[in-house]
Design a protein around this motif. Structure first.
Motif: not given
Length: 649
Positions: A490-514
């Motif tokens: 699995l580690e080899a697969v992630h190294e072979t196919f790199p990408g932005s992967g799992d991440k969290t971006v900032q998004l306020s609740t009000g904007n998300w709902q809108l």
């Protein structure tokens, strides 16, 4: 008169005396003869005693043949354990070069019996010329019973021919899920020069694309062998032993066969791609690319006619457009624009008068309608270009690029499939690096509606908008459950196919709902109102990406290859969705045309989830009998009866 006889006289030297051999020369000759005798005795000792075992082994090799036992490739199943890719028994013909007496003389007969041209056999021999003599050469795969009978009937004449039982891939028909599954084929000379294939041999069958390629090391297994005794004609007359082959590992894919079938049907007759995924986990539920191809054509020997047919198709059947088609996203990009504008506190108070377009930097940029006064809550469902022209001009290209890049644009997602592309997100630095020119302010206007230099793939779009609808949580898309793969692999697969992967971006609740409420309004009263589904919390965004410039009032959809690409991204429910679907219909016209395609898939998903939930509820509420006699039990024991869910639709 008798002649007198005299005894033989010795040779006389010049001085009249007989010559004698010097004692020193005589001793040297004796020592030389003794040395030669010692060498001969030592050589006999080495041959007869010291190397006896080695020569005995070589002699055994003259009558013992090691026949490979090929490992069956691991099967592929969907997430519920339903079989997708199987194997079928096959027989192939190999050439044993150690048995060849006069191969050139045998070629016409071999070609006739195996129904292959002599030139093809000669080409195969040239390709394997550098391989060790003991390695068998594959001549023809998946031979017919008549061809098997020919080989058996000519054992004495053609001892170099051998048959080998193999397991060959059996793929779904009609190109079903072909791009995500991939196909296998004989390893090429170029592959053999790559470090990845360092332990492979000519003639090996390997994964060439899709899951077959990514997880080839797990799927292919380990070949075994058996030792057989052969006579002087190469005919098998006995068995000595065998090393069992280790079958390849079966893999369970994340796709749902029911959802995949719905997606395939929805994309029928169209050119483009669709990807459906679970934003909570990144599990891909369905993936379709059109046109498709038949991987069964590749599993034996690819015919020249079929290869020419697909390679000359202008719609590129071998391209997995879900991860390789990088095109302007059109108005689906307005969701990213809304996210950037709201997080920058630039869109909340914006009110733009739309009179069918607006002028920026001396150029008029058209909108498809006269929307009147527009705010952010209406700009999304109405898809007002004028609003987003204005917002883009207010934000600037680098601010837009920052938020888009945070969502994974211009980067690979890291999906476990070969040859994913990055797409493009323009910025001042991007233009300077690639064109050695500065960015002009007027160029940002078309970027605001997903045109210009912006280019995305369907999987990037699904992940980005699914991430926004999930409160900013983005997951790495994948087709195989991680717990199916050993940690190091699995580690080899992630190294072979790199990408932005799992991440969290900032998004306020009000904007998300809108944003998510506005996307839900799109399917109620907005540009996708025609696909509103009563009782399903269905949200989405249409996108019409013009192939020609959208400026200067050019709002025509065009015709043929100049017709606009139709995009749609939909999800259910609107917030923290269980499914997000991105659809690209190349040259499909208005984005609203792709909305029914996504709606079919989401409806199939929601219907199945409700049916399963209802079955589970019924099962929980129905009292189970204490014991029920088991059918066909040899012991007469009783087992508890458990209600079974209804059959899949």
């Amino acid at each position: 008169m008798e002649l007198a006889t005299h005894p033989e006289q010795p040779d006389m030297g010049a001085n009249g005396k007989a010559e004698k051999i010097a004692p020193g020369k005589l001793s040297a000759a004796q020592y030389l003869i003794a040395l030669v005798l010692v060498i001969l005795v030592a050589g006999l000792w080495r041959l007869q005693v010291v190397s006896a075992d080695n020569f005995r082994a070589l002699a055994e090799a003259n009558r013992i043949r090691k026949i490979p036992v090929l490992a069956p490739r691991g099967k592929l199943f969907d997430r519920e354990g339903r079989l997708l890719v199987d194997n079928y028994p096959s027989v192939s013909c190999y050439l044993l070069r150690e048995q060849v007496r006069d191969l050139n003389a045998d070629l016409p007969l071999i070609a006739q019996g195996l129904h292959i041209p002599v030139e093809q056999i000669q080409s195969t021999l040239r390709r394997f010329q550098a391989a060790p003599k003991y390695e068998p050469i594959p001549l023809k795969q998946d031979i017919t019973p008549d061809e098997q009978a020919f080989i058996e009937a000519h054992r004495n004449e053609l001892p170099e021919l051998e048959t080998l039982d193999e397991q060959r891939r059996l793929y779904p028909r009609d190109g079903f899920a072909a791009h995500l599954i991939g196909y296998v084929g004989e390893i090429s000379e170029d592959d053999l020069n790559k470090s990845k294939y360092a332990f492979y041999q000519p003639g090996d069958v390997v994964g060439k694309s899709g899951v077959e390629a990514t997880y080839d090391a797990l799927l292919r297994g380990v070949d075994g062998s058996r030792d057989v005794i052969v006579n002087s004609h190469g005919k098998e007359i006995g068995h000595l032993g065998q090393t069992l082959a280790k079958p390849g590992q079966d893999l369970k894919l994340t796709i749902d066969l029911d959802i995949q079938m719905a997606a395939e049907k929805a994309m029928e007759g169209k050119t483009g791609a669709m990807v459906a995924m679970d934003p909570h986990t990144g599990e891909i539920l369905a993936m379709v690319s059109r046109p498709s191809f038949d991987p069964n054509e590749f599993s034996v020997r690819l015919s020249k006619s079929y290869w020419n047919e697909i390679i000359n198709n202008p719609d590129h059947p071998l391209m997995n457009k879900a991860i390789q088609a990088q095109l302007a996203p059109g108005s689906t990009f307005k969701i990213i624009m809304s996210y950037a504008g709201l997080e920058e506190n630039a869109a909340q108070t914006m009110h733009v008068q739309c009179s069918g377009g607006a002028s920026f930097y001396g150029h008029f940029f058209a909108c498809d309608k006269r929307h009147g006064m527009v705010d952010i809550e209406h700009a999304i469902p109405w898809s007002c270009d004028t609003f987003y022209y204005t917002l883009a001009n207010k934000l600037g290209i680098d601010t837009i690029a920052k938020y888009a890049t945070d969502l994974g644009f211009s980067q690979r997602t890291g999906v476990d499939l070969p040859d994913e592309v990055t797409g493009t997100m323009p910025s001042t630095a991007w233009k300077l690096k690639n064109f050695h020119e500065k960015w002009y302010a007027g160029e940002v206007i078309s970027v605001g509606i997903g045109q210009g230099a912006v280019a995305v793939t369907p999987i990037q779009l699904a992940r980005a908008i699914g991430g926004i609808a999930s409160g900013g949580a983005l997951r790495r898309p994948h087709l195989v459950f991680p717990d199916e793969v050993p940690g190091d692999e699995l580690e080899a697969v992630h190294e072979t196919f790199p990408g932005s992967g799992d991440k969290t971006v900032q998004l306020s609740t009000g904007n998300w709902q809108l944003i998510t409420d506005a996307m839900a309004e799109t399917t109620i009263s907005g540009t996708a109102a025609a696909v509103h589904m009563e009782g399903i919390d269905f949200a989405g965004k249409t996108g019409t990406a013009q192939v020609v410039s959208h400026s200067a009032g050019m709002t025509s959809l065009g015709t043929g290859k100049e017709r606009a690409n139709a995009w749609f991204v939909g999800m259910a429910p609107r917030r923290n969705p269980d499914i997000v679907v991105a659809v690209l219909w190349e040259h499909g016209g208005w984005g609203a045309g792709s909305a029914p395609v996504a709606a079919q898939v989401i409806n199939a998903f929601v219907t199945k989830q409700r049916r399963l939930a209802n079955n589970l509820r019924i099962a929980a509420e129905t009292p189970k009998p204490a014991t029920t006699a088991s059918v066909g039990s040899e012991t007469g024991n009783t087992v508890a009866s458990t209600p079974k869910p209804a059959a899949n639709e």
